[in-house]
Every structure is written in structure tokens, then in C-alpha cells.
Scaffold this motif. Structure first.
Motif, PDB file in Angstrom:
ATOM      1  N   SER A  18     -20.671  13.868  -7.436  1.00 32.22           N
ATOM      2  CA  SER A  18     -20.646  14.416  -8.792  1.00 32.22           C
ATOM      3  C   SER A  18     -20.150  13.416  -9.819  1.00 32.22           C
ATOM      4  CB  SER A  18     -19.822  15.705  -8.816  1.00 32.22           C
ATOM      5  OG  SER A  18     -18.535  15.481  -8.285  1.00 32.22           O
ATOM      6  N   SER A  19     -18.942  13.552 -10.305  1.00 25.95           N
ATOM      7  CA  SER A  19     -18.479  12.848 -11.494  1.00 25.95           C
ATOM      8  C   SER A  19     -18.210  11.357 -11.322  1.00 25.95           C
ATOM      9  CB  SER A  19     -17.198  13.509 -12.003  1.00 25.95           C
ATOM     10  OG  SER A  19     -16.151  13.278 -11.077  1.00 25.95           O
ATOM     11  N   GLY A  20     -18.114  10.861 -10.102  1.00 23.80           N
ATOM     12  CA  GLY A  20     -17.791   9.461  -9.907  1.00 23.80           C
ATOM     13  C   GLY A  20     -16.298   9.184  -9.972  1.00 23.80           C
ATOM     14  N   HIS A  21     -15.494  10.178 -10.300  1.00 21.06           N
ATOM     15  CA  HIS A  21     -14.040  10.013 -10.364  1.00 21.06           C
ATOM     16  C   HIS A  21     -13.425  10.877  -9.265  1.00 21.06           C
ATOM     17  CE1 HIS A  21      -9.934  10.277 -11.257  1.00 21.06           C
ATOM     18  NE2 HIS A  21      -9.958  10.812 -12.444  1.00 21.06           N
ATOM     19  N   SER A  22     -12.664  10.273  -8.408  1.00 17.41           N
ATOM     20  CA  SER A  22     -12.065  11.000  -7.306  1.00 17.41           C
ATOM     21  C   SER A  22     -10.562  11.056  -7.470  1.00 17.41           C
ATOM     22  CB  SER A  22     -12.418  10.308  -5.990  1.00 17.41           C
ATOM     23  OG  SER A  22     -11.794  10.958  -4.922  1.00 17.41           O
ATOM     24  N   LEU A  23     -10.019  12.237  -7.418  1.00 21.53           N
ATOM     25  CA  LEU A  23      -8.570  12.386  -7.457  1.00 21.53           C
ATOM     26  C   LEU A  23      -7.967  12.024  -6.114  1.00 21.53           C
ATOM     27  CD1 LEU A  23      -8.325  15.804  -9.310  1.00 21.53           C
ATOM     28  CD2 LEU A  23      -7.928  13.529 -10.253  1.00 21.53           C
ATOM     29  N   LEU A  24      -8.741  12.122  -5.076  1.00 18.54           N
ATOM     30  CA  LEU A  24      -8.233  11.952  -3.733  1.00 18.54           C
ATOM     31  C   LEU A  24      -9.148  11.024  -2.948  1.00 18.54           C
ATOM     32  CD1 LEU A  24      -6.002  13.026  -1.822  1.00 18.54           C
ATOM     33  CD2 LEU A  24      -7.523  14.913  -1.275  1.00 18.54           C
ATOM     34  N   GLN A  25      -8.539  10.084  -2.246  1.00 21.14           N
ATOM     35  CA  GLN A  25      -9.269   9.189  -1.350  1.00 21.14           C
ATOM     36  C   GLN A  25      -8.689   9.383   0.034  1.00 21.14           C
ATOM     37  OE1 GLN A  25      -9.558   5.097  -2.680  1.00 21.14           O
ATOM     38  NE2 GLN A  25      -9.243   5.757  -4.786  1.00 21.14           N
ATOM     39  N   ASP A  53     -16.674  16.085  -3.227  1.00 20.51           N
ATOM     40  CA  ASP A  53     -15.423  16.231  -3.973  1.00 20.51           C
ATOM     41  C   ASP A  53     -14.472  15.050  -3.888  1.00 20.51           C
ATOM     42  OD1 ASP A  53     -15.633  19.048  -4.958  1.00 20.51           O
ATOM     43  OD2 ASP A  53     -15.914  19.400  -2.811  1.00 20.51           O
ATOM     44  N   ILE A  54     -14.536  14.277  -2.831  1.00 22.04           N
ATOM     45  CA  ILE A  54     -13.597  13.175  -2.657  1.00 22.04           C
ATOM     46  C   ILE A  54     -14.316  11.949  -2.113  1.00 22.04           C
ATOM     47  CG2 ILE A  54     -11.650  14.722  -2.225  1.00 22.04           C
ATOM     48  CD1 ILE A  54     -11.873  13.867   0.747  1.00 22.04           C
ATOM     49  N   ARG A  55     -13.605  10.842  -2.144  1.00 20.18           N
ATOM     50  CA  ARG A  55     -14.089   9.617  -1.499  1.00 20.18           C
ATOM     51  C   ARG A  55     -13.526   9.624  -0.080  1.00 20.18           C
ATOM     52  NH1 ARG A  55     -15.266   3.888  -2.934  1.00 20.18           N
ATOM     53  NH2 ARG A  55     -14.546   2.726  -1.139  1.00 20.18           N
ATOM     54  N   LEU A  56     -14.406   9.525   0.894  1.00 18.44           N
ATOM     55  CA  LEU A  56     -14.016   9.585   2.300  1.00 18.44           C
ATOM     56  C   LEU A  56     -14.503   8.337   3.019  1.00 18.44           C
ATOM     57  CD1 LEU A  56     -12.926  11.193   4.785  1.00 18.44           C
ATOM     58  CD2 LEU A  56     -15.237  12.121   5.010  1.00 18.44           C
ATOM     59  N   THR A  57     -13.604   7.710   3.759  1.00 20.62           N
ATOM     60  CA  THR A  57     -13.941   6.560   4.581  1.00 20.62           C
ATOM     61  C   THR A  57     -13.566   6.886   6.017  1.00 20.62           C
ATOM     62  OG1 THR A  57     -13.406   5.070   2.772  1.00 20.62           O
ATOM     63  CG2 THR A  57     -13.547   4.088   4.943  1.00 20.62           C
ATOM     64  N   ARG A 102      -0.445  20.474   0.401  1.00 21.89           N
ATOM     65  CA  ARG A 102       0.174  19.202   0.795  1.00 21.89           C
ATOM     66  C   ARG A 102      -0.757  18.034   0.498  1.00 21.89           C
ATOM     67  NH1 ARG A 102       4.042  15.855   1.333  1.00 21.89           N
ATOM     68  NH2 ARG A 102       4.450  14.942   3.347  1.00 21.89           N
ATOM     69  N   LEU A 103      -2.000  18.190   0.854  1.00 20.03           N
ATOM     70  CA  LEU A 103      -2.988  17.132   0.668  1.00 20.03           C
ATOM     71  C   LEU A 103      -3.136  16.762  -0.805  1.00 20.03           C
ATOM     72  CD1 LEU A 103      -4.975  15.488   2.383  1.00 20.03           C
ATOM     73  CD2 LEU A 103      -6.657  17.273   1.972  1.00 20.03           C
ATOM     74  N   TYR A 104      -3.256  17.745  -1.648  1.00 19.01           N
ATOM     75  CA  TYR A 104      -3.467  17.471  -3.067  1.00 19.01           C
ATOM     76  C   TYR A 104      -2.194  17.062  -3.793  1.00 19.01           C
ATOM     77  CZ  TYR A 104      -8.388  18.486  -3.042  1.00 19.01           C
ATOM     78  OH  TYR A 104      -9.746  18.412  -2.816  1.00 19.01           O
ATOM     79  N   GLN A 108      -3.364   9.667  -4.522  1.00 21.31           N
ATOM     80  CA  GLN A 108      -4.654   8.999  -4.408  1.00 21.31           C
ATOM     81  C   GLN A 108      -5.129   8.711  -2.980  1.00 21.31           C
ATOM     82  OE1 GLN A 108      -6.946   7.682  -6.723  1.00 21.31           O
ATOM     83  NE2 GLN A 108      -5.998   8.878  -8.338  1.00 21.31           N
ATOM     84  N   GLN A 109      -4.398   7.921  -2.224  1.00 23.03           N
ATOM     85  CA  GLN A 109      -4.873   7.452  -0.922  1.00 23.03           C
ATOM     86  C   GLN A 109      -4.103   8.128   0.206  1.00 23.03           C
ATOM     87  OE1 GLN A 109      -7.467   5.141  -0.039  1.00 23.03           O
ATOM     88  NE2 GLN A 109      -6.994   5.991   1.951  1.00 23.03           N
ATOM     89  N   VAL A 110      -4.848   8.756   1.122  1.00 24.10           N
ATOM     90  CA  VAL A 110      -4.256   9.409   2.287  1.00 24.10           C
ATOM     91  C   VAL A 110      -4.996   8.918   3.523  1.00 24.10           C
ATOM     92  CG1 VAL A 110      -3.733  11.608   3.407  1.00 24.10           C
ATOM     93  CG2 VAL A 110      -3.713  11.466   0.904  1.00 24.10           C
ATOM     94  N   TYR A 111      -4.238   8.516   4.530  1.00 28.17           N
ATOM     95  CA  TYR A 111      -4.796   8.064   5.805  1.00 28.17           C
ATOM     96  C   TYR A 111      -4.522   9.102   6.887  1.00 28.17           C
ATOM     97  CZ  TYR A 111      -4.999   3.362   3.788  1.00 28.17           C
ATOM     98  OH  TYR A 111      -5.268   2.272   3.004  1.00 28.17           O
ATOM     99  N   PHE A 112      -5.471   9.236   7.798  1.00 32.77           N
ATOM    100  CA  PHE A 112      -5.294  10.051   8.997  1.00 32.77           C
ATOM    101  C   PHE A 112      -5.636   9.168  10.188  1.00 32.77           C
ATOM    102  CE2 PHE A 112      -6.055  13.193   5.741  1.00 32.77           C
ATOM    103  CZ  PHE A 112      -5.157  14.210   6.058  1.00 32.77           C
ATOM    104  N   ILE A 113      -4.676   8.988  11.076  1.00 29.60           N
ATOM    105  CA  ILE A 113      -4.898   8.183  12.279  1.00 29.60           C
ATOM    106  C   ILE A 113      -5.066   9.124  13.458  1.00 29.60           C
ATOM    107  CG2 ILE A 113      -3.888   6.501  13.862  1.00 29.60           C
ATOM    108  CD1 ILE A 113      -2.385   5.323  11.475  1.00 29.60           C
ATOM    109  N   ILE A 114      -6.132   8.899  14.210  1.00 28.33           N
ATOM    110  CA  ILE A 114      -6.410   9.692  15.409  1.00 28.33           C
ATOM    111  C   ILE A 114      -6.374   8.749  16.597  1.00 28.33           C
ATOM    112  CG2 ILE A 114      -8.038  11.195  16.599  1.00 28.33           C
ATOM    113  CD1 ILE A 114      -9.245  11.838  13.826  1.00 28.33           C
ATOM    114  N   GLY A 115      -5.466   8.983  17.520  1.00 24.41           N
ATOM    115  CA  GLY A 115      -5.326   8.138  18.697  1.00 24.41           C
ATOM    116  C   GLY A 115      -6.507   8.269  19.645  1.00 24.41           C
ATOM    117  N   GLY A 116      -6.583   7.340  20.547  1.00 24.18           N
ATOM    118  CA  GLY A 116      -7.647   7.318  21.546  1.00 24.18           C
ATOM    119  C   GLY A 116      -7.237   8.029  22.822  1.00 24.18           C
ATOM    120  N   PRO A 117      -7.911   7.708  23.917  1.00 26.06           N
ATOM    121  CA  PRO A 117      -7.656   8.386  25.189  1.00 26.06           C
ATOM    122  C   PRO A 117      -6.218   8.243  25.698  1.00 26.06           C
ATOM    123  CG  PRO A 117      -9.664   7.078  25.316  1.00 26.06           C
ATOM    124  CD  PRO A 117      -9.029   6.772  24.000  1.00 26.06           C
TER     125      PRO A 117
END
Length: 166
Positions: A18-25, A53-57, A102-104, A108-117
Motif C-alpha cells: 500500500s502506502s510505501g511507509h511501514s511503521l513496523l519492520q 501492512d509491514i515490511r517483512l524479511t 507488544r509488537l506495535y 521500527q525493527q523487530v527480529y524473531f529468531i527460530i532455532g534449528g533441530p
């Protein structure tokens, strides 16, 4: 699984439609790729929904020994400071409404780390701002990624007062 699905889903950035402006990454840093075709399709579906709604990587790293994984994960987080959640069954639990708030509130930048096996190295758990539990049960990392994406989409829907969250 067709190579097109695998290569187009992993290690990518989805920008707002949409707007090109993201409140949350949000950056999801999983150890390992989703290899199960059905889970990959579900992850792609939620990723596309979130992208409105957001920028997601999503930037997966190759699974190896947990301390080697930790070194690569910490290097990625240091590139752009932000709030770091590490997923752990020993982490804090939230209702969907609490998680959305909590998220909002984080900025700006929030990371989520997911471990492996083999789980997360102690250095990742110590570097995280918060341990987050999707459940007190343990799930395969592929499934945890899909569940996280669903909860992110739900949190966004709650924030925007959309019907998805009933």
C-alpha cells in the motif's frame, strides 16, 4: 518440492503493497529452510497477507552446530539494531491481543529468531531482549515458522481491527 517455490520463498524481503511507509519492520531469522511443501505454501500465504501492512524479511541460515548458528545470527542482528525475540518453549507467553499490543509498542525493527533441530545456543538466548513461547511444547522449526507467521498476521489483524481475529 519445485525449486521455484523453494528459492522464491526463502531469504527474501516483502515490502508493503500500500502506502510505501511501514511503521513496523519484522525480520524472521530461522535456522534451516522449510522443506515440507505444504508448510512452505502456508508460510507463503501468510507472508503475502502480512506484506500488505509491514515490511517483512525472512533470512534463513544453514543449520549447523548451535554456536556456529549463533555467530551467523548475531552478525545479522548487529547490521541493524532492533528488538530481538528468540523463540523458546521456556519463553514468555501472550494472548493474541497482548502479542499484538507488544509488537506495535516495540517500534521500527523487530527480529524473531527460530532455532534449528538442536535448539538455540545459550549466546542467542542471552543476546535476545525476550524469549517468546508459542507454546510450552516443542515444535519442529519449520512448523514454528508457520505458526509465528500466523500469529504475526493475527496480531496485524487485531491492530487494524480486521475480521480475521474472532
Amino acid at each position: 518440492m519445485p525449486n521455484g517455490l523453494k528459492s522464491s520463498f526463502v531469504n527474501h524481503t516483502v515490502t508493503m503493497a500500500s502506502s510505501g511507509h511501514s511503521l513496523l519492520q519484522i525480520s524472521i531469522l530461522p535456522v534451516g529452510k522449510i522443506k515440507d511443501r505444504e508448510l512452505a505454501l502456508k508460510a507463503r500465504d501468510f507472508t503475502e497477507r502480512i506484506s500488505h501492512d509491514i515490511r517483512l524479511t525472512i533470512d534463513s541460515i544453514k543449520d549447523s552446530e548451535p554456536e556456529q548458528e549463533a555467530t551467523r545470527l548475531l552478525a545479522r542482528i548487529k547490521k541493524q539494531p532492533g528488538f530481538v525475540f528468540a523463540l523458546s518453549e521456556k519463553g514468555r507467553t501472550y494472548t493474541s491481543e497482548q502479542f499484538s499490543s507488544r509488537l506495535y509498542d516495540l517500534g521500527q525493527q523487530v527480529y524473531f529468531i527460530i532455532g534449528g533441530p538442536f535448539g538455540l545456543a545459550p549466546s542467542i538466548q542471552q543476546a535476545a531482549d525476550e524469549l517468546l513461547a508459542l507454546s510450552s511444547m516443542t515444535f519442529p522449526h519449520e512448523m514454528a515458522q508457520v505458526m509465528l507467521l500466523e500469529q504475526l498476521y493475527r496480531a496485524i489483524s487485531i491492530h487494524h481491527k480486521r475480521k480475521y481475529h474472532k
